[in-house]
Design an enzyme around this catalytic site. Structure first.
Site, short mmCIF file in Angstrom:
data_model
loop_
_atom_site.label_atom_id
_atom_site.label_comp_id
_atom_site.label_asym_id
_atom_site.label_seq_id
_atom_site.Cartn_x
_atom_site.Cartn_y
_atom_site.Cartn_z
N SER A 679 44.56 37.54 43.37
CA SER A 679 43.18 37.96 43.12
C SER A 679 42.39 36.98 42.25
O SER A 679 41.23 37.19 41.98
CB SER A 679 43.16 39.35 42.49
N LYS A 722 40.17 46.69 36.02
CA LYS A 722 39.55 45.38 35.79
C LYS A 722 38.12 45.54 35.25
O LYS A 722 37.71 44.82 34.33
CB LYS A 722 39.50 44.60 37.10
#
Ligand code: ADP
Length: 778
Positions: A679, A722
């Site tokens: 990611s 996140k």
């Protein structure tokens, strides 16, 4: 009768008591009775002959004719000796059988007329055969009885007159007088031998029986004597070792403890047996200690005790709300779970697995479940457990053996149906010592766990009423078969606002109480708390926050005590004085726009984190280096980013040959390992391009997304965590993959209000938002 027809002659008579004299026997007699002494004196003055007849009863002092057998032995008196006590010792030699015909005097001494019965010779072969049989039977008798010496046998074997043989043998047998008399009265020699044979046979049988009985008795005696002896010895040793009481007191106490307990039969019997064994051990023996330990464990386990469940759902809801802020979804699920239990009346079904970063309240939620059910609560940590024996225990033969953690937990719980929290189930490892997860599988399997076997305890233990709850930081490390048994409830982490609520409503009151502060004694306003949340903690959960609040409470308590002030109020500006300089900078991670440095977002075991990626290019030969702890994990992303950049070089205004003339160095600082490696793709690409083009990166942008070789942005996991991390760190704009757009609905509004979420599907869009023309100008 005998062949001789002698008319008889006069003899003095000596009645014998308990004794019988056969012809040819020589023996000493002690004579004491007056009449007997007179009879002896009479014999001595005449021809030394006297008739010896036995009394039928030993203890008659003055026998009459009826008490004296009619047949006796004529004896020759050889010696007479007066003993100091007045009795006379004589040596007599038996001569011949004789039969009393009549008594002539009984006044002074007994005088009788008796007829002698001489022995007839008998050489018929049948008699010889009889003699031999008698001899061999006598030999048997000697072997059995041990009362007659073998020498006697030798002497007896030499006798060749059959009558004498019978007499001598009989004299050696321990028979009743009556039986001996019978032999004496049997004048016919053959009959006498036959009678003796009868007696010998009989005696032999009796002796054999006697011997058998003796042996049996002896064996028993030996055993009890041995045990007695050993016990005494043990006592002596124990005493010697200074152990006054020995085991006795201990064993007695255990026994009475056992009597008072309600236990399944197998357990009761086992304990009893072990106590018996213990009793035989010396007090200081190591094995005794092992047995004692085992018995203690068996006695301490809740074999039959259960607490009563409170399945009132409304009350449960109240308890859960009382203990925790928010957590709507997990709470709802727990209540559903309890409702089902209430209906099926059984603790079966999936095991709850609470998954989330540290400090989000997994443990305390489990504790609340126990409280709402009114069950006991016990927690064990599986972190670092790598040995099957830690779950299942060691066999007792092992030095220092102990039950496994499950049984230890049950002992702590003290009931058969606690809420049992298996913490950090994802942190278990397996190695050569066996797979702990296999053992755990048995623990959690409702089909088998009613007979859970611990190596140490040995007796199967019933875990079927236990409510197991597990926790994990991440799912990917949980072995598949275990995961299949569990129902996963995510607890993702808290936003700033949620933390503020938790702190005000739960943590602060709790810590005040723990530090002995009255609610009004310490005041911490919202701003102050926010400062603590922002500048002294950076976490998904509230564990550090709680610690910081605890620190504030401690300091407050101290200053209240030392300054004797009533109460204390802490404002945002004072925090520094209490907690020192801030540990984290709130606001933008980077204070200025930078070249080659981009903030990515990672999803790790401990929740979301920001991740700074730095790229530098220097003249060289086209080497690509990755450094930092995460180098390996990010390699693929870096390769993809690199290839993309090359393919777009001209478009981006980069020298198309840069990959041959420059060395690229990508540095990813240390941090927790992200759960989703790739990611960081767009982050690396952005940093690389910024570095090559020398364009600045907007300091308030954070991003996450995987990149393909052609620059497409692919979806990632953990968006909520996140986002919380980016929000925590003060970023204002988050670039996320377009495919993750639907995850935005999970993002709390408080975060959405502060942060702009920009979905992107291609690298072009990323660069558009991330790069700025001029530093500081947006
Ligand atoms: P975990 O087990 O997830 O690591 P803990 O259960 O140890 O976390 O939680 C840490 C502390 O935070 C505990 O004191 C707990 O009571 C508190 N806490 C966590 N979440 C909440 C919440 N939602 N409401 C109130 N207190 C909470």
């Amino acid at each position: 009768m005998g062949p001789s027809k002698s008319k008889g002659r006069r003899f003095p008579l000596l009645p014998l008591r308990g004794l019988l004299v056969y012809p040819s026997m020589v023996l000493h007699l002690d004579v004491g009775r007056e009449k007997s002494v007179k009879a002896l004196e009479k014999a001595m003055v005449e021809d030394n002959l006297i008739l010896l007849c036995s009394q039928s009863e030993v203890n008659i002092e003055e026998p009459t004719q009826e008490d004296i057998f009619r047949i006796g032995t004529v004896a020759n008196v050889r010696q007479m000796l007066k003993l100091p006590n007045g009795t006379i010792r004589v040596l007599v030699e038996g001569m011949e059988r004789a039969e009393i015909i009549e008594y002539t005097d009984q006044e002074e001494y007994y005088e009788v007329i008796a007829r002698e019965l001489p022995e007839a010779d008998n050489n018929d072969p049948e008699v010889s055969a009889l003699m031999r049989t008698v001899l061999s039977q006598f030999e048997n008798y000697i072997n059995l009885s041990k009362k007659v010496t073998p020498e006697t046998l030798a002497a007896v074997s030499d006798i060749d007159e059959p009558g004498r043989l019978a007499d001598v043998i009989t004299s050696h047998l321990s028979l009743k007088i009556k039986d001996k008399q019978e032999i004496l009265e049997t004048i016919d020699v053959r009959k006498r031998l036959e009678k003796l044979l009868d007696i010998l046979n009989n005696e032999r049988e009796v002796l054999e029986l006697e011997r058998k009985i003796n042996q049996r008795v002896k064996k028993q005696m030996e055993k009890t004597q041995k045990e007695y002896y050993l016990r005494e010895q043990m006592k002596a040793i124990q005493k010697e070792l200074g152990d006054k009481e020995g085991r006795a007191g201990e064993v007695e106490e255990l026994r009475s403890q056992l009597q008072e307990m309600e236990l399944p039969e197998v357990v009761h019997e086992k304990i009893e047996k072990e106590i018996d064994r213990l009793e035989k051990m010396p007090a200081s023996s190591a094995e005794g200690g092992v047995i004692r330990n085992y018995v203690d464990w068996l006695l301490a386990l809740p074999w039959t005790y259960t607490t009563e469940d409170d399945l009132d759902i409304n009350k449960a809801e109240q308890v859960l709300d009382e203990d925790h802020y928010g957590l709507e979804k997990p709470k709802e699920r727990v209540l559903e779970y309890l409702a089902v239990q209430k209906l099926v009346k059984k603790m079966k079904g999936p095991i709850l697995c609470l998954v989330g970063p540290p400090g989000v309240g997994k443990t305390s939620l489990a504790r609340s479940i126990a409280r709402s059910l009114e069950r006991k609560f016990v927690r064990i940590s599986l972190g670092g457990v790598r040995d099957e024996a830690e779950i299942r225990g060691h066999r007792r033969t092992y030095v220092g053996a102990m039950p496994g953690r499950i049984i230890q937990g049950m002992k702590t719980a003290g009931s058969l149906n606690p809420v049992f929290l298996l913490d950090e189930i994802d942190k278990m490892a397996s190695d050569f010592r066996g797979d702990p997860s296999a053992a755990l599988l048995e623990v959690l399997d409702p089909e088998q766990n009613n007979t859970f076997s611990d190596h140490f305890i040995e007796i199967p233990f019933d875990l079927s009423q236990v409510m197991f709850v597990t926790t994990a930081n991440a799912l990917h490390n949980i072995p598949r078969p275990l995961l299949d048994r569990m129902e996963v409830l995510y607890i993702p982490g808290y936003t700033e606002l949620e933390k503020l609520q938790i702190a005000t409503r739960y943590l602060l009151p709790k810590q005040k109480k723990e530090h002995g502060l009255q609610p009004e004694q310490l005041e911490l306003d919202e701003e102050a708390l926010l400062k603590v949340i922002r500048e002294y903690t950076r976490e998904s959960g509230v564990r550090n926050l709680e610690q910081q609040i605890a620190a504030l409470c401690r300091k407050a308590a101290k200053s209240i005590v030392t300054n004797e002030s009533e109460s204390i109020a802490i404002h945002a500006d004072d925090i520094k004085d209490y907690l020192g300089i801030p540990k984290f900078r709130y606001g933008m991670a980077e204070l200025e726009d930078q070249v080659g440095t981009v903030t990515g977002l990672a999803w790790t075991e401990v929740g979301g984190e920001t991740l700074t990626i730095e790229v530098t290019v220097v003249p060289g030969t086209g080497k690509l280096t990755l450094t930092g702890k995460l180098g390996d994990v990010m390699k693929e992303s870096a390769q993809a980013a690199f290839s993309y950049t090359r393919s777009k070089a001209t478009e981006l205004g980069i020298d198309p040959d840069f990959h041959e003339k420059l060395d690229v160095h990508i540095h990813i600082p240390e941090g927790a390992i992200p759960k989703d490696g790739p990611s960081a793709g767009i982050t690396i690409a952005t940093a690389l391009i910024s570095s090559l083009t020398k364009r600045h990166v907007a300091r308030d942008v954070a991003m996450t997304g995987e990149i393909t070789l052609r620059g497409r942005v692919l979806p990632i996991g953990g968006l909520k965590e996140k986002s919380l991390a980016a929000h925590r760190a003060g970023y204002k704009k988050i670039l996320l993959p377009k495919d993750n757009e639907r995850d935005l609905r999970d993002i709390p509004d408080s975060v959405k209000n502060d942060v702009e979420f920009v979905p992107v599907s291609h690298m072009d869009q990323v660069l558009e938002h991330a790069l700025v023309e001029q530093a500081g100008v947006h």
